[in-house]
Design a protein around this motif. Structure first.
Motif, PDB file in Angstrom:
ATOM      1  N   PHE A 187     -16.667 -16.608  31.064  1.00 54.22           N
ATOM      2  CA  PHE A 187     -15.793 -16.447  32.228  1.00 54.22           C
ATOM      3  C   PHE A 187     -15.798 -14.975  32.626  1.00 54.22           C
ATOM      4  CE2 PHE A 187     -14.093 -20.087  29.867  1.00 54.22           C
ATOM      5  CZ  PHE A 187     -14.059 -21.053  30.857  1.00 54.22           C
ATOM      6  N   GLN A 188     -15.779 -14.710  33.936  1.00 57.08           N
ATOM      7  CA  GLN A 188     -15.894 -13.328  34.387  1.00 57.08           C
ATOM      8  C   GLN A 188     -14.638 -12.843  35.110  1.00 57.08           C
ATOM      9  OE1 GLN A 188     -19.615 -12.169  36.212  1.00 57.08           O
ATOM     10  NE2 GLN A 188     -20.739 -13.747  35.126  1.00 57.08           N
ATOM     11  N   GLN A 189     -14.349 -13.408  36.268  1.00 56.87           N
ATOM     12  CA  GLN A 189     -13.166 -12.972  37.008  1.00 56.87           C
ATOM     13  C   GLN A 189     -11.959 -13.718  36.465  1.00 56.87           C
ATOM     14  OE1 GLN A 189     -13.025 -10.457  39.963  1.00 56.87           O
ATOM     15  NE2 GLN A 189     -11.336 -10.524  38.518  1.00 56.87           N
ATOM     16  N   LEU A 190     -11.109 -13.016  35.739  1.00 55.47           N
ATOM     17  CA  LEU A 190     -10.005 -13.700  35.065  1.00 55.47           C
ATOM     18  C   LEU A 190      -8.860 -12.743  34.789  1.00 55.47           C
ATOM     19  CD1 LEU A 190      -9.980 -12.870  31.724  1.00 55.47           C
ATOM     20  CD2 LEU A 190     -12.209 -13.953  31.932  1.00 55.47           C
ATOM     21  N   ARG A 191      -7.699 -13.330  34.507  1.00 54.57           N
ATOM     22  CA  ARG A 191      -6.541 -12.605  34.014  1.00 54.57           C
ATOM     23  C   ARG A 191      -5.803 -13.514  33.032  1.00 54.57           C
ATOM     24  NH1 ARG A 191      -8.876  -9.121  36.253  1.00 54.57           N
ATOM     25  NH2 ARG A 191      -8.152  -7.702  37.896  1.00 54.57           N
ATOM     26  N   ILE A 198       4.304 -17.396  26.608  1.00 52.08           N
ATOM     27  CA  ILE A 198       3.363 -18.243  27.365  1.00 52.08           C
ATOM     28  C   ILE A 198       2.228 -17.390  27.926  1.00 52.08           C
ATOM     29  CG2 ILE A 198       3.100 -19.764  29.367  1.00 52.08           C
ATOM     30  CD1 ILE A 198       6.062 -20.458  29.098  1.00 52.08           C
ATOM     31  N   ALA A 199       1.005 -17.872  27.786  1.00 55.65           N
ATOM     32  CA  ALA A 199      -0.146 -17.244  28.425  1.00 55.65           C
ATOM     33  C   ALA A 199      -0.541 -18.090  29.624  1.00 55.65           C
ATOM     34  CB  ALA A 199      -1.317 -17.158  27.450  1.00 55.65           C
ATOM     35  N   ARG A 200      -0.527 -17.469  30.795  1.00 58.42           N
ATOM     36  CA  ARG A 200      -0.930 -18.172  32.030  1.00 58.42           C
ATOM     37  C   ARG A 200      -2.316 -17.662  32.417  1.00 58.42           C
ATOM     38  NH1 ARG A 200      -0.375 -16.629  37.403  1.00 58.42           N
ATOM     39  NH2 ARG A 200       1.141 -15.003  36.871  1.00 58.42           N
ATOM     40  N   LEU A 201      -3.310 -18.543  32.348  1.00 60.60           N
ATOM     41  CA  LEU A 201      -4.685 -18.144  32.612  1.00 60.60           C
ATOM     42  C   LEU A 201      -5.012 -18.276  34.096  1.00 60.60           C
ATOM     43  CD1 LEU A 201      -6.596 -19.899  29.674  1.00 60.60           C
ATOM     44  CD2 LEU A 201      -5.171 -17.844  29.651  1.00 60.60           C
ATOM     45  N   GLU A 202      -5.471 -17.189  34.680  1.00 63.32           N
ATOM     46  CA  GLU A 202      -6.001 -17.215  36.035  1.00 63.32           C
ATOM     47  C   GLU A 202      -7.513 -17.055  35.935  1.00 63.32           C
ATOM     48  OE1 GLU A 202      -4.319 -14.327  38.643  1.00 63.32           O
ATOM     49  OE2 GLU A 202      -2.250 -14.827  38.153  1.00 63.32           O
ATOM     50  N   LEU A 234      -2.851 -23.168  32.451  1.00 62.40           N
ATOM     51  CA  LEU A 234      -3.886 -22.843  33.424  1.00 62.40           C
ATOM     52  C   LEU A 234      -3.265 -22.827  34.816  1.00 62.40           C
ATOM     53  CD1 LEU A 234      -6.951 -22.350  33.893  1.00 62.40           C
ATOM     54  CD2 LEU A 234      -7.177 -24.825  34.211  1.00 62.40           C
ATOM     55  N   ASP A 235      -3.375 -21.713  35.508  1.00 61.38           N
ATOM     56  CA  ASP A 235      -2.845 -21.580  36.865  1.00 61.38           C
ATOM     57  C   ASP A 235      -3.774 -22.308  37.836  1.00 61.38           C
ATOM     58  OD1 ASP A 235      -2.239 -20.562  39.499  1.00 61.38           O
ATOM     59  OD2 ASP A 235      -1.071 -18.992  38.517  1.00 61.38           O
ATOM     60  N   LEU A 236      -3.242 -23.306  38.527  1.00 56.26           N
ATOM     61  CA  LEU A 236      -4.074 -24.135  39.404  1.00 56.26           C
ATOM     62  C   LEU A 236      -4.523 -23.404  40.662  1.00 56.26           C
ATOM     63  CD1 LEU A 236      -2.304 -27.614  39.128  1.00 56.26           C
ATOM     64  CD2 LEU A 236      -4.203 -26.684  37.785  1.00 56.26           C
ATOM     65  N   GLU A 237      -3.896 -22.273  40.983  1.00 54.71           N
ATOM     66  CA  GLU A 237      -4.350 -21.482  42.126  1.00 54.71           C
ATOM     67  C   GLU A 237      -5.512 -20.573  41.761  1.00 54.71           C
ATOM     68  OE1 GLU A 237      -1.332 -20.025  45.087  1.00 54.71           O
ATOM     69  OE2 GLU A 237       0.023 -20.410  43.403  1.00 54.71           O
TER      70      GLU A 237
END
Length: 249
Positions: A187-191, A198-202, A234-237
């Motif tokens: 994965f490259q573009q991420l936060r 809680i960890a919210r993955l973008e 996982l952030d759906l946006e």
């Protein structure tokens, strides 16, 4: 003197500054702290060497600043004031007329309290003054054969915290290791945004479905729980810049 992170903007600014002014008149400075990923520091060293520009590393530890550590809405102001203050002092001692950063025109579209500190200390932003957007800079970087032309957007690790949540070295290390794990998976573009435990993955929208293939979601959740997160979401946006500022609107 260029505030050099090794990202798309500051690399382009460093290259053009060296070409226009002469390498002997340019110095890249990279500030190292708990909020600056070690991978990015290593890449900055490599890039400065590739451009054959003088480069120095300095320590600028934001966590030593109580106003930064408590993470108010204007957190970035205190960080930039400390950093640019150090750079201005260093520039004066070394005989450099200006300190420049890599801010671009798109930065006007987001909440950037650090710009106030830059203005107060007389730091210049040539890319923004030239009305260059991030896409412009990527296009020009590609024409100059800079390896950063398609590098994912960067931001200091403190941008992963919601305002008001205390920033600590332990939490920063957990975020850095979590993001390194995801990058190692391709994965490259991420936060990895932190909300308590809680960890919210973008992730880039094109990568959202990949998370649920070949048991990858369980591997990700397992590793992040090892790092201390109780829940992994996982952030759906998907990834977007400045998502922590959405609550300010």
């Amino acid at each position: 003197m260029i505030a050099f992170s090794g990202g798309v903007d500051s690399t382009f600014l460093l290259k053009v500054s060296a070409d226009v002014l002469g390498k002997e008149n340019v110095l890249a400075i990279t500030a190292c702290s708990s909020t600056y990923p070690s991978r990015e520091r290593e890449e900055a060293v490599i890039l400065a060497r590739l451009l054959d520009v003088d480069h120095e590393l300095i320590i600028s530890e934001e966590l030593d600043i109580p106003e930064f550590r408590s993470n108010p809405v204007n957190r970035c102001y205190f960080c930039k004031k400390e950093l640019f203050g150090k750079l201005k002092t260093l520039a004066a001692a070394k005989g450099y007329a200006h300190v420049a950063d890599g801010s671009n025109l798109d930065d006007n579209l987001d909440f950037r309290p650090g710009r106030q500190a830059a203005s107060e200390l007389g730091v210049i932003s040539p890319l923004r003054e030239a009305n260059l957007t991030k896409n412009d800079i990527r296009t020009l970087s590609r024409e100059l054969a800079l390896p950063t032309w398609n590098k994912p957007a960067l931001a200091c690790l403190s941008s992963r915290f919601p305002y008001g949540e205390t920033i600590t070295g332990t939490k920063l290390r957990a975020i850095e290791e979590a993001e390194n794990f995801l990058k190692d998976l391709g994965f490259q573009q991420l936060r990895v945004r932190l909300h308590g435990n809680i960890a919210r993955l973008e992730l880039d929208p094109s990568d959202l479905l990949r998370v649920f293939q070949d048991g990858l979601s369980l591997r990700i959740a397992g590793r992040l729980k090892e790092l201390g997160f109780a829940y992994v979401t996982l952030d759906l946006e998907g990834y977007r810049t400045g998502s922590m500022n959405e609550v300010l609107k």
